[in-house]
Design a protein around this motif. Structure first.
Motif, PDB file in Angstrom:
ATOM      1  N   LYS A 115      74.208  16.601  -2.064  1.00  0.00           N
ATOM      2  CA  LYS A 115      74.543  15.572  -1.067  1.00  0.00           C
ATOM      3  C   LYS A 115      73.420  14.578  -0.850  1.00  0.00           C
ATOM      4  N   ASN A 116      72.224  14.902  -1.309  1.00  0.00           N
ATOM      5  CA  ASN A 116      71.066  14.041  -1.089  1.00  0.00           C
ATOM      6  C   ASN A 116      71.310  12.659  -1.717  1.00  0.00           C
ATOM      7  N   PRO A 117      71.293  11.575  -0.927  1.00  0.00           N
ATOM      8  CA  PRO A 117      71.575  10.236  -1.485  1.00  0.00           C
ATOM      9  C   PRO A 117      70.442   9.692  -2.344  1.00  0.00           C
ATOM     10  N   ASP A 118      69.267  10.240  -2.180  1.00  0.00           N
ATOM     11  CA  ASP A 118      68.129   9.757  -2.957  1.00  0.00           C
ATOM     12  C   ASP A 118      68.030  10.572  -4.241  1.00  0.00           C
ATOM     13  N   ASN A 119      68.796  10.144  -5.232  1.00  0.00           N
ATOM     14  CA  ASN A 119      68.850  10.876  -6.492  1.00  0.00           C
ATOM     15  C   ASN A 119      68.886   9.880  -7.648  1.00  0.00           C
ATOM     16  N   PRO A 120      68.571  10.344  -8.849  1.00  0.00           N
ATOM     17  CA  PRO A 120      68.487   9.419  -9.993  1.00  0.00           C
ATOM     18  C   PRO A 120      69.836   8.987 -10.551  1.00  0.00           C
ATOM     19  N   PHE A 121      70.940   9.547 -10.050  1.00  0.00           N
ATOM     20  CA  PHE A 121      72.249   9.192 -10.592  1.00  0.00           C
ATOM     21  C   PHE A 121      72.952   8.107  -9.774  1.00  0.00           C
ATOM     22  N   TYR A 122      73.017   8.316  -8.473  1.00  0.00           N
ATOM     23  CA  TYR A 122      73.735   7.352  -7.629  1.00  0.00           C
ATOM     24  C   TYR A 122      73.141   7.355  -6.227  1.00  0.00           C
ATOM     25  N   ASN A 123      72.660   6.198  -5.796  1.00  0.00           N
ATOM     26  CA  ASN A 123      72.154   6.009  -4.434  1.00  0.00           C
ATOM     27  C   ASN A 123      73.142   5.119  -3.696  1.00  0.00           C
ATOM     28  N   PRO A 124      73.849   5.627  -2.707  1.00  0.00           N
ATOM     29  CA  PRO A 124      74.892   4.838  -2.035  1.00  0.00           C
ATOM     30  C   PRO A 124      74.389   3.497  -1.506  1.00  0.00           C
ATOM     31  N   LEU A 125      73.216   3.489  -0.863  1.00  0.00           N
ATOM     32  CA  LEU A 125      72.719   2.243  -0.272  1.00  0.00           C
ATOM     33  C   LEU A 125      72.381   1.220  -1.348  1.00  0.00           C
ATOM     34  N   MET A 130      73.812  -3.446  -5.023  1.00  0.00           N
ATOM     35  CA  MET A 130      74.084  -3.898  -6.387  1.00  0.00           C
ATOM     36  C   MET A 130      75.519  -4.400  -6.514  1.00  0.00           C
ATOM     37  N   ARG A 131      76.440  -3.739  -5.842  1.00  0.00           N
ATOM     38  CA  ARG A 131      77.843  -4.151  -5.882  1.00  0.00           C
ATOM     39  C   ARG A 131      78.007  -5.559  -5.316  1.00  0.00           C
ATOM     40  N   LYS A 133      75.731  -7.852  -5.129  1.00  0.00           N
ATOM     41  CA  LYS A 133      75.075  -8.785  -6.039  1.00  0.00           C
ATOM     42  C   LYS A 133      75.969  -9.107  -7.230  1.00  0.00           C
ATOM     43  N   LEU A 134      76.628  -8.078  -7.778  1.00  0.00           N
ATOM     44  CA  LEU A 134      77.501  -8.293  -8.925  1.00  0.00           C
ATOM     45  C   LEU A 134      78.714  -9.141  -8.560  1.00  0.00           C
ATOM     46  N   LEU A 135      79.303  -8.872  -7.380  1.00  0.00           N
ATOM     47  CA  LEU A 135      80.451  -9.665  -6.946  1.00  0.00           C
ATOM     48  C   LEU A 135      80.072 -11.129  -6.770  1.00  0.00           C
ATOM     49  N   THR A 136      78.885 -11.377  -6.249  1.00  0.00           N
ATOM     50  CA  THR A 136      78.418 -12.761  -6.074  1.00  0.00           C
ATOM     51  C   THR A 136      78.233 -13.434  -7.423  1.00  0.00           C
ATOM     52  N   ARG A 137      77.624 -12.709  -8.376  1.00  0.00           N
ATOM     53  CA  ARG A 137      77.397 -13.276  -9.704  1.00  0.00           C
ATOM     54  C   ARG A 137      78.709 -13.557 -10.419  1.00  0.00           C
ATOM     55  N   ILE A 138      79.696 -12.653 -10.219  1.00  0.00           N
ATOM     56  CA  ILE A 138      80.996 -12.870 -10.857  1.00  0.00           C
ATOM     57  C   ILE A 138      81.646 -14.142 -10.323  1.00  0.00           C
ATOM     58  N   ALA A 139      81.557 -14.336  -8.988  1.00  0.00           N
ATOM     59  CA  ALA A 139      82.158 -15.535  -8.379  1.00  0.00           C
ATOM     60  C   ALA A 139      81.490 -16.810  -8.892  1.00  0.00           C
ATOM     61  N   VAL A 140      80.170 -16.795  -8.994  1.00  0.00           N
ATOM     62  CA  VAL A 140      79.440 -17.984  -9.459  1.00  0.00           C
ATOM     63  C   VAL A 140      79.748 -18.263 -10.924  1.00  0.00           C
ATOM     64  N   ASN A 141      79.744 -17.196 -11.763  1.00  0.00           N
ATOM     65  CA  ASN A 141      79.992 -17.386 -13.192  1.00  0.00           C
ATOM     66  C   ASN A 141      81.419 -17.843 -13.474  1.00  0.00           C
ATOM     67  N   LYS A 142      82.364 -17.362 -12.654  1.00  0.00           N
ATOM     68  CA  LYS A 142      83.735 -17.847 -12.804  1.00  0.00           C
ATOM     69  C   LYS A 142      83.827 -19.330 -12.480  1.00  0.00           C
ATOM     70  N   ILE A 155      82.286  -5.155 -16.201  1.00  0.00           N
ATOM     71  CA  ILE A 155      82.044  -3.820 -16.789  1.00  0.00           C
ATOM     72  C   ILE A 155      80.970  -3.080 -16.000  1.00  0.00           C
ATOM     73  N   ALA A 156      79.947  -3.812 -15.524  1.00  0.00           N
ATOM     74  CA  ALA A 156      78.907  -3.185 -14.703  1.00  0.00           C
ATOM     75  C   ALA A 156      79.495  -2.644 -13.410  1.00  0.00           C
ATOM     76  N   LEU A 157      80.493  -3.374 -12.825  1.00  0.00           N
ATOM     77  CA  LEU A 157      81.158  -2.887 -11.612  1.00  0.00           C
ATOM     78  C   LEU A 157      81.933  -1.593 -11.894  1.00  0.00           C
ATOM     79  N   VAL A 158      82.613  -1.549 -13.064  1.00  0.00           N
ATOM     80  CA  VAL A 158      83.339  -0.331 -13.435  1.00  0.00           C
ATOM     81  C   VAL A 158      82.365   0.833 -13.601  1.00  0.00           C
ATOM     82  N   GLU A 159      81.208   0.573 -14.225  1.00  0.00           N
ATOM     83  CA  GLU A 159      80.200   1.625 -14.406  1.00  0.00           C
ATOM     84  C   GLU A 159      79.675   2.101 -13.064  1.00  0.00           C
ATOM     85  N   LEU A 160      79.475   1.186 -12.136  1.00  0.00           N
ATOM     86  CA  LEU A 160      79.005   1.544 -10.798  1.00  0.00           C
ATOM     87  C   LEU A 160      80.051   2.370 -10.070  1.00  0.00           C
ATOM     88  N   GLU A 161      81.320   1.982 -10.225  1.00  0.00           N
ATOM     89  CA  GLU A 161      82.400   2.721  -9.587  1.00  0.00           C
ATOM     90  C   GLU A 161      82.529   4.133 -10.181  1.00  0.00           C
TER      91      GLU A 161
END
Length: 682
Positions: A115-125, A130-131, A133-142, A155-161
């Protein structure tokens, strides 16, 4: 399989200090990271077609293959032999199962670490940042029409999900697997399986293939993101399939939930004095409620063990000894052999329950649980072996042998040894299954290594088959007097490898079974009736012929009437044959097979140099040496009396000198009768 076992053993120690998420990352990189061989295959049109077809995937092991391959491991060489491919895939499957079990063990032992959020696989915060940031970049690039960059970030969003879903799954499983029913677990697996199906692999496969051909910066990022998604997808789908098909590895009912100890612990901790102590105990992750319950359980376990070991044992022993019964010895032997294992069993079970309370709310560490499982399993197997020993030796041998004299002790020894070996093998198999080892792979590896074992243990195997030959040929039994070219004595024990023989000078000799099975031997104990008495009686030549023949007839009559001498009239061979050969279907001499001899012969045999010899040839009824000696002695005395009755003398080697009467005077006359110191008068 041996490699998988080695990996499991080594991983248990090497990853003991690694975190759960570090282990998960290592598993993904080891088995599911795309290799160069697989990457090259994904650029083919066939791969593109496969990647676009995801509608048919279903079940926990969804096959919506991202990147045109189902596995992240190196694909076996296409030119390899089919058997080699099968062996490689089997070895790979065993390695994955070993790592999955290691991951589950870490999850059970360290639920709060998962349950520890501070781990090398996934940090919720950080991931939410990052999510955004990616959504903003997608909007600008579109907005500016940078479609390739948009695809990269999607694809980075899918990997994050994917990382988020995996993280959420393991956190939920770690926190609730101890109190979840099988149906709840299956619903949980179905939820995440449906999410896996929702991944639109075909949408990005074509872009990935094109990006592999290009070498610009954005294309490289697309390839990197896509391969990460593929790695997460394959790992998660295979892990879900493994757990869904093996739900028993997550079955757990805590003693806390069974006896509702949570409420008792809360009441104890609510006491003001204990609450103050708990402020210091929190540093060692425990409290007074759990400590007191642990102590209580240990006291009860020790008291129960003491009661079983001393009080109940004495009570049952006294009850058994009150009245004599045929099974008394067997029951007492069982009690003596089982009270210590039961003492260990109850104490180990109580200690395990106490530790389960002490570790609450976390489950008992897998290594600790496995240790107690092994102790309890070994103790139960030992008790079963003791019971089998008692039943076979105290009942079958002592009781059954009275009804069936053909029931051989060494055959019972072999049966008991085989049964005990089966019990040990079953216990070891259960322990390996509990450890997560693939038993099918173990059996397969034994088949492969059987040839090497057979070559390395030729002598051992030949001795074992020699044992089978001895038993089924009924060459000899325990207690038989046997004689070989090299050794003579009484058989003490016929073992798996060798036979122990006690010689008549009281030395113990160990002979390999193969030697006894393949060499001729005499078995002096394979006689039912008749131990030979053979004598040659010499009488002098001055015996009268009438007296000699009368003595021969009377000796024969004496032997026929002697109670210790076997004769056809006194020994009913048919009863012996009916009793022993009821199932005998072979055409053979039953007298020779079962050792029944009743021959009786008394004749003048020869004119020897110094005697007329009478041959006495007969058999005693008894085959026991001492009784045979007594009968032989009595026969010799009676023969002596008969010879005296007819005035016959025993002959012995002698020489006779004869003088010629005509020449004796002349011969003596030539002798010098007068000499110094002598006179004719003398």
């Amino acid at each position: 399989m041996k490699r998988a076992l080695l990996i499991l053993a080594v991983s248990t120690f090497l990853f003991a200090g690694a975190t759960f998420w570090e282990t998960l990352v290592d598993i993904e990189k080891s088995f599911y990271a795309i290799s160069e061989t697989v990457a090259e295959k994904t650029v083919s049109p066939e791969s593109s077609k496969e990647g676009n077809d995801t509608s048919g995937s279903s079940g926990t092991g969804a096959k919506a293959v991202i990147g045109g391959s189902e596995s992240g491991s190196d694909t076996p060489d296409a030119k390899a032999e089919p058997g080699q491919k099968s062996e490689d895939l089997s070895s790979l499957a065993d390695e994955k199962i070993a790592k999955f079990n290691l991951l589950l063990s870490l999850m059970k032992e360290r639920p709060y670490e998962v349950k520890n959020p501070d781990n090398p696989f996934y940090n919720p915060l950080k991931s939410e940042q990052m999510r955004s940031k990616l959504l903003t970049r997608i909007a600008v690039n579109k907005q500016y029409g940078y479609d390739l960059a948009v695809t990269r970030d999607e694809i980075a969003l899918v990997e994050l999900e994917a990382r988020k879903q995996i993280y959420t799954f393991f956190v939920g499983l770690a926190m609730h697997w101890t109190d979840m029913e099988t149906d709840d677990l299956m619903k949980m697996f179905k939820k995440y399986t449906e999410w896996l199906r929702s991944i639109d692999s075909g949408r990005y496969t074509k872009v990935y293939i094109e990006a592999k051909k290009s070498g610009d910066k954005i294309s490289k990022q697309i390839v990197k993101n896509y391969e990460k998604v593929r790695m997460h997808y394959l790992f998660f789908s295979e892990f879900l399939e493994y757990v869904a098909t093996n739900p028993s590895i997550l079955h757990y009912r805590s003693i806390m939930s069974i006896f509702r100890l949570d409420e008792i612990i809360d009441r104890i901790n609510s006491i003001e004095a204990f609450a103050k102590i708990n402020t210091d105990l929190r540093h060692i992750h425990t409290d007074m409620g759990r400590l007191l319950i642990f102590i209580l359980i240990m006291v009860l376990a020790w008291g129960s063990s003491y009661f079983l070991y001393f009080k109940l044992y004495r009570f049952l022993r006294n009850k058994i000894e009150e009245e004599y019964h045929e099974a008394d010895e067997m029951l007492l032997s069982n009690l003596d052999g089982m009270r210590r294992p039961f003492f260990i069993l109850v104490l180990a079970f109580g200690f395990r329950m106490g530790l389960e309370v002490l570790f609450h709310p976390a489950p008992l560490p897998e290594n600790v649980a496995l240790f107690f499982y092994a102790v309890i399993l070994a103790t139960i197997a030992y008790v079963v072996v003791i019971i089998i020993d008692s039943v076979f030796f105290d009942y079958m041998v002592k009781k059954g042998e009275l009804k069936n004299r053909q029931l051989r002790q060494e055959l019972i020894n072999l049966i008991v040894s085989i049964v005990k070996a089966i019990i040990v093998i079953v216990a070891i198999s259960m322990l390996l299954v509990r450890m997560g080892v693939n038993i099918t792979g173990v059996v397969a590896s034994l088949g492969i290594g059987g040839l090497a074992v057979a070559l390395a243990a030729q002598n051992t195997l030949s001795n074992f088959f020699g044992l089978l030959k001895i038993i089924f040929d009924n060459s000899f039994s325990q207690g038989d007097w046997i004689e070989t070219p090299d050794v003579e004595g009484t058989v003490v024990e016929i073992g798996f490898i060798s036979t122990m023989i006690r010689t008549f000078d009281n030395a113990m000799i160990t002979v390999p079974n193969a030697t006894l099975a393949n060499n001729p031997l005499k078995n002096w104990s394979k006689r039912t009736v008749g131990r030979r008495i053979k004598m040659v009686i010499g009488v002098t030549y001055d015996s009268k012929r009438e007296d000699l023949m009368a003595a021969v007839k009377e000796i024969e009559k004496m032997l026929l009437e002697h109670p210790g001498i076997a004769s056809p009239k006194k020994v009913d061979g048919k009863k012996i044959f009916q009793r022993r050969s009821r199932r005998e279907k072979k055409l053979l001499s039953l007298e020779d097979k079962y050792g029944v001899k009743t021959t009786l012969l008394v004749f003048l045999d020869e004119f020897a140099d110094s005697s007329i010899n009478i041959l006495v040839y007969c058999y005693s009824k008894s085959v026991v040496w001492q009784e045979w000696l007594e009968v032989k002695q009595d026969v010799m005395l009676k023969i002596w009396e008969i010879l005296e009755k007819y005035h016959l003398d025993f002959a012995f080697p002698s020489e006779s000198i004869y003088f010629d009467p005509d020449n004796i005077g002349e011969s003596f006359g030539k002798l010098p009768l007068k000499s110094e110191g002598f006179s004719s008068a003398q």
